[in-house]
Motif scaffolding. Structure first.
Motif, short mmCIF file in Angstrom:
data_model
loop_
_atom_site.label_atom_id
_atom_site.label_comp_id
_atom_site.label_asym_id
_atom_site.label_seq_id
_atom_site.Cartn_x
_atom_site.Cartn_y
_atom_site.Cartn_z
N PHE A 295 -20.61 -5.03 14.68
CA PHE A 295 -19.34 -4.31 14.52
C PHE A 295 -18.18 -5.31 14.55
CE2 PHE A 295 -17.67 0.17 15.43
CZ PHE A 295 -16.45 -0.09 14.83
N ALA A 296 -18.23 -6.22 15.51
CA ALA A 296 -17.15 -7.22 15.62
C ALA A 296 -17.10 -8.12 14.39
CB ALA A 296 -17.35 -8.05 16.89
N LEU A 297 -18.29 -8.51 13.90
CA LEU A 297 -18.35 -9.33 12.69
C LEU A 297 -17.73 -8.61 11.50
CD1 LEU A 297 -21.92 -10.94 12.84
CD2 LEU A 297 -19.75 -12.17 12.78
N ASN A 298 -17.96 -7.30 11.40
CA ASN A 298 -17.40 -6.52 10.30
C ASN A 298 -15.90 -6.30 10.45
OD1 ASN A 298 -19.87 -6.20 9.05
ND2 ASN A 298 -20.29 -4.22 9.95
N LEU A 299 -15.49 -6.09 11.68
CA LEU A 299 -14.08 -5.76 11.94
C LEU A 299 -13.16 -6.93 11.60
CD1 LEU A 299 -12.02 -3.72 13.05
CD2 LEU A 299 -12.47 -4.63 15.34
N ARG A 300 -13.60 -8.13 11.92
CA ARG A 300 -12.75 -9.31 11.71
C ARG A 300 -12.31 -9.46 10.25
NH1 ARG A 300 -11.91 -13.70 15.03
NH2 ARG A 300 -13.50 -12.86 16.42
N PRO A 301 -13.24 -9.51 9.27
CA PRO A 301 -12.79 -9.65 7.88
C PRO A 301 -12.05 -8.43 7.36
CG PRO A 301 -15.18 -9.36 7.96
CD PRO A 301 -14.71 -9.59 9.37
N LEU A 302 -12.35 -7.24 7.92
CA LEU A 302 -11.61 -6.05 7.50
C LEU A 302 -10.14 -6.17 7.90
CD1 LEU A 302 -11.77 -3.14 6.30
CD2 LEU A 302 -12.12 -2.34 8.64
N LEU A 303 -9.91 -6.60 9.13
CA LEU A 303 -8.53 -6.78 9.60
C LEU A 303 -7.82 -7.93 8.87
CD1 LEU A 303 -9.05 -6.41 13.46
CD2 LEU A 303 -8.06 -4.72 11.92
N MET A 304 -8.61 -8.92 8.46
CA MET A 304 -8.02 -10.10 7.84
C MET A 304 -7.97 -10.02 6.31
SD MET A 304 -7.00 -12.09 10.25
CE MET A 304 -6.89 -13.78 9.65
N GLN A 305 -8.16 -8.82 5.75
CA GLN A 305 -8.02 -8.67 4.30
C GLN A 305 -6.62 -9.08 3.86
OE1 GLN A 305 -10.23 -5.05 2.40
NE2 GLN A 305 -9.51 -4.41 4.40
N PRO A 306 -6.53 -9.77 2.73
CA PRO A 306 -5.20 -10.20 2.26
C PRO A 306 -4.28 -9.00 2.02
CG PRO A 306 -6.94 -11.33 1.06
CD PRO A 306 -7.60 -10.26 1.87
N PRO A 307 -3.04 -9.10 2.46
CA PRO A 307 -2.09 -8.01 2.22
C PRO A 307 -1.63 -7.99 0.77
CG PRO A 307 -0.99 -9.83 3.32
CD PRO A 307 -2.44 -10.20 3.25
N MET A 308 -1.29 -6.81 0.29
CA MET A 308 -0.71 -6.66 -1.05
C MET A 308 0.81 -6.65 -0.89
SD MET A 308 -2.77 -6.39 -3.63
CE MET A 308 -4.53 -6.29 -3.90
N LYS A 309 1.41 -7.83 -0.89
CA LYS A 309 2.83 -7.95 -0.60
C LYS A 309 3.70 -7.67 -1.82
CE LYS A 309 1.98 -11.49 2.93
NZ LYS A 309 2.16 -12.92 3.30
N ASN A 310 4.95 -7.35 -1.52
CA ASN A 310 6.00 -7.24 -2.54
C ASN A 310 5.69 -6.21 -3.62
OD1 ASN A 310 7.31 -9.42 -1.23
ND2 ASN A 310 5.99 -10.86 -2.33
N ASN A 311 5.07 -5.10 -3.22
CA ASN A 311 4.80 -4.02 -4.16
C ASN A 311 5.20 -2.68 -3.56
OD1 ASN A 311 3.08 -5.00 -6.62
ND2 ASN A 311 2.26 -6.11 -4.86
N VAL A 312 5.91 -1.89 -4.37
CA VAL A 312 6.14 -0.50 -3.97
C VAL A 312 4.81 0.23 -4.17
CG1 VAL A 312 7.41 1.63 -4.44
CG2 VAL A 312 8.56 -0.59 -4.66
N THR A 313 4.35 0.90 -3.13
CA THR A 313 2.97 1.41 -3.12
C THR A 313 2.93 2.92 -2.91
OG1 THR A 313 2.20 -0.70 -2.23
CG2 THR A 313 0.72 1.18 -2.00
#
Length: 716
Positions: A295-313
């Motif tokens: 669970f911890a191994l999965n959670l880390r990359p999920l939290l660290m996914q690159p943000p989609m910056k500078n976009n109206v969403t």
């Protein structure tokens, strides 16, 4: 036991580094602070190693405390011998300590204790030692009406009960039998009504204990709790009885028949039930730890996914009867607009919904859409792709996991953040923000509800929360946050900041305006020097005139950072203007050792400072591959055919494989055997959550909505 030496051996670390980490932890320093800002003291261990060390340290200290308690308890009984004390002190596991304590543990009334009260201890010893008299004649001497021993057979049985109990508390014997059970034992499961349930594969199950997988153990336990499965452990009984017999007598023995019967009774009545329960608990504990680790191994990359910056969403929360909830948020996550449309059954107001959505997207210049993967997601995605195709708007979208969104929307935090919106509209906002900045949004949700584990509700909840909270803390601190925009729920995951201090920081901002420097933190109520030391380096102040406040350089290292700039011929203005492209070259010319010496810091800290000066305010997530966005194309389960190549995103990794979203609303399973052409010990060695992978479709079961995938046949 020298705990530091033992930890160093177990974790393959230097003893002095381990001793330093233990001291730092005991002084109240947080793991992120130690990992980032005390590298010279621990040899650049990462946060995961330090947490592993801290967990093991807690266990070993608990073991030492238990040893002291057991030695004291036995000593109070007047039964502590030098040999027994030495055995307890040498024990390396709690199980060994408890085995050694077992003969001295206060017991409830047993057959053996009753026999001892009747004075049959001496007869038991005579039987063990052997004699030239028949057993019944020996026992005849103990017959007594006053002691409720009317016959020699009664006395003999009582003596054998004493010997059986002695065997059951014999620590070396228990260790041998425990090893036998693990090496030759087999676990079986039967379930007459399991065929049409998720436990169908366990309806008639048997496996050697040594080959059981953690996910099997957890599934079997749950099936047993739900009274669908009946679980048993079977073992080589003859081998077990022989081990017990050999611990009591050697052949030939005058009372071989009686003692062999005693050994069989000791196994069936006392040892096997006890060791079976113990084994089931050990298997469950190990499986829980494995599941928590996964669970911890999965959670880390999920939290660290690159943000989609500078976009109206656009956040799109799909539904049927109640309509699809829409929320548009700006580049900072602030809500611009909300709406409800009804493109799905039973309303199916497709044209009206398209007009409303188009007006919303054009008005706010929407460029990204986040579609929740819940109820009506398939129909909503079809509508969204048709909308993009027909309008020609430059919108790309991503299907976002809704796991935990409803928990957040109905929470006290959700109500505080959006008091004017109903629960479903809050969910749409959360879905949009998950695409924009996964970390900032997901920290608002209990990690257990994020949905990247297995059997998380069966885990020891305190241990699970501890492990997952540690991952969240590490991720938040690795990224760093903006002191002037971070929510209290994000702030409280920063090292040294408690929920109370997080609220006080927010209150200070509201009363005094934006922070203009890190030093200003010391004016916040209850944020003292120790908390400042722990948190300051992880908080960025974009409004500060001090350029180092924009970086992960700790305030204690500001003089060193400025000295480094000076020695390399730069100014702070060069940092602001990103004019340090030759810094590494100049550092190499002077020499890192010389620079570190002149700056008064170690080489690891010097290296970190140099990286920060070259990229002030950098986000480590930006260096990761971007999430897989979609446009107007859509596939369904019916489109899939065996042999077809697909591209998808890993959504979950478990012990038996990885689940991959390939854009058909049902995640495909890449079994562990299909992950690689090489042997794979655990799926996490090959893939992690968020990875974009290529796969080949192996099988498609439309009725059961199951997709089998293989990564062996394609080049990644």
């Amino acid at each position: 036991m020298n705990i530091a030496v033992k930890l160093a051996q177990e974790l393959n670390l230097h003893t002095d580094h381990v001793e330093n980490v233990i001291s730092l932890l005991d002084e109240g320093n947080t793991v992120p602070f130690i990992a980032r800002y005390r590298k010279e003291m621990h040899g650049t261990m990462d946060d995961q190693v330090i947490r592993q060390l801290a967990d093991r340290l807690a266990y070993l200290r608990g073991l030492e405390k238990r040893k002291e308690e057991v030695i004291h308890a036995i000593d109070e009984q007047g039964k502590l011998t030098p040999a027994l004390k030495a055995s307890i002190e040498k024990a390396e596991a709690l199980t060994e300590v408890e085995d050694l304590y077992l003969p001295y543990r206060p017991k409830r009334k047993t057959r053996a204790s009753v026999a001892r009260e009747k004075g049959l201890e001496a007869l038991a010893q005579q039987l063990r030692q052997g004699s030239n008299q028949p057993a019944e004649r020996l026992a005849q001497a103990f017959v007594s009406a006053d002691k409720d021993l009317p016959t020699a057979q009664d006395a003999l049985q009582g003596a054998l009960d004493i010997l059986a109990e002695d065997c059951s508390v014999d620590a070396p014997l228990r260790a041998h039998l425990r090893a036998l059970l693990r090496s030759t034992g087999e676990l079986t499961a039967l379930g007459k009504d399991a065929q049409d349930t998720v436990y169908a594969q366990y309806a008639d199950f048997h496996s050697p204990i040594r080959r059981l997988q953690s996910h099997q153990i957890l599934a079997l336990n749950r099936g047993e709790r739900e009274k669908i499965l009946k679980i048993d452990i079977i073992c080589d009984e003859d081998a077990a009885v022989q081990l017990i017999s050999r611990s009591v007598f050697r052949k030939p023995h005058p009372y071989e028949t009686e003692l062999a019967s005693m050994a069989s009774d000791a196994w069936k009545r006392l040892l096997f039930p006890s060791l079976s329960r113990e084994l089931r608990k050990e298997l469950t504990d190990d499986a829980n730890e494995q599941a928590i680790s996964t669970f911890a191994l999965n959670l880390r990359p999920l939290l660290m996914q690159p943000p989609m910056k500078n976009n109206v969403t656009l956040g799109f929360d799909p539904a049927y009867r109640t309509g699809c909830k829409l929320a548009v948020v700006d580049e900072t996550g602030a809500v611009l607009d909300t709406a409800v449309i009804y493109p799905t059954p039973p309303h199916s107001k497709t044209e009206e919904s398209m007009q409303k959505l188009e007006a919303l997207c054009r008005k706010h210049h929407v460029t990204r859409a986040a579609l929740g993967n819940g109820t009506a997601s398939r129909e909503s995605e079809q509508f969204l792709t048709d909308f993009i195709r027909k309008t020609g708007l430059p919108i790309s979208y991503m299907v976002v996991s809704e796991a935990g969104a409803s928990v957040y929307s109905a929470s006290k935090l959700g109500a505080q953040e959006f008091p004017d919106y109903d629960v479903s509209l809050r969910s749409a906002v959360s879905i949009a923000r998950r695409l924009q900045d996964p970390l900032a949004e997901l920290v608002k949700i209990d990690p257990k509800a994020i949905g990247v584990g297995q059997y998380q509700h069966d885990m020891p909840q305190a241990r699970l929360s501890q492990a997952l909270d540690g991952v969240v803390e590490d991720c938040v601190n690795a990224v760093g946050i903006d002191l002037n925009t971070a929510s209290p729920s994000l702030l409280e995951h920063i090292a040294g900041i408690t929920p109370v201090i997080a609220k006080n920081i927010t209150a200070y901002r509201q009363e005094n305006g934006a922070f203009s420097s890190r030093k200003q933190l010391l004016k916040v109520s209850k944020l003292g020097p120790k908390a400042f030391e722990q948190c300051a380096g992880f908080l960025r102040v974009a409004e500060s005139d001090e350029v180092l406040d924009h970086t992960a350089v700790h305030p204690e290292s500001y003089p060193a950072a400025k000295m480094l700039l000076q020695l390399c011929g730069y100014t702070e203005a060069d940092v602001k203007d990103h004019q340090l492209s030759d810094l590494n070259k100049r550092m190499k010319t002077i020499g890192k050792s010389e620079l570190a010496k002149r700056c008064g810091i170690g080489i690891p800290t010097l290296t970190d400072i140099a990286e920060e000066l070259q990229k002030p305010g950098r986000d480590p997530r930006d260096e990761l591959p971007a999430p897989l966005l979609r446009s107007a194309d859509i596939m369904t389960l019916d489109h899939l055919k065996p042999g077809m190549e697909v591209v998808g995103t890993v959504r979950n990794v478990c012990d038996f494989g990885a689940f991959v979203d390939i854009g058909v609303h049902e995640d495909g399973l890449v079994h562990i055997s299909q992950l690689s052409n090489k042997f794979v010990k655990h799926p996490s060695d090959v893939v992690r959550v968020g990875d974009i992978v290529k796969a080949v479709v192996l099988s498609v079961d439309v009725n059961k909505k199951r997709i089998g995938l293989s990564m062996k046949q394609v080049k990644q």
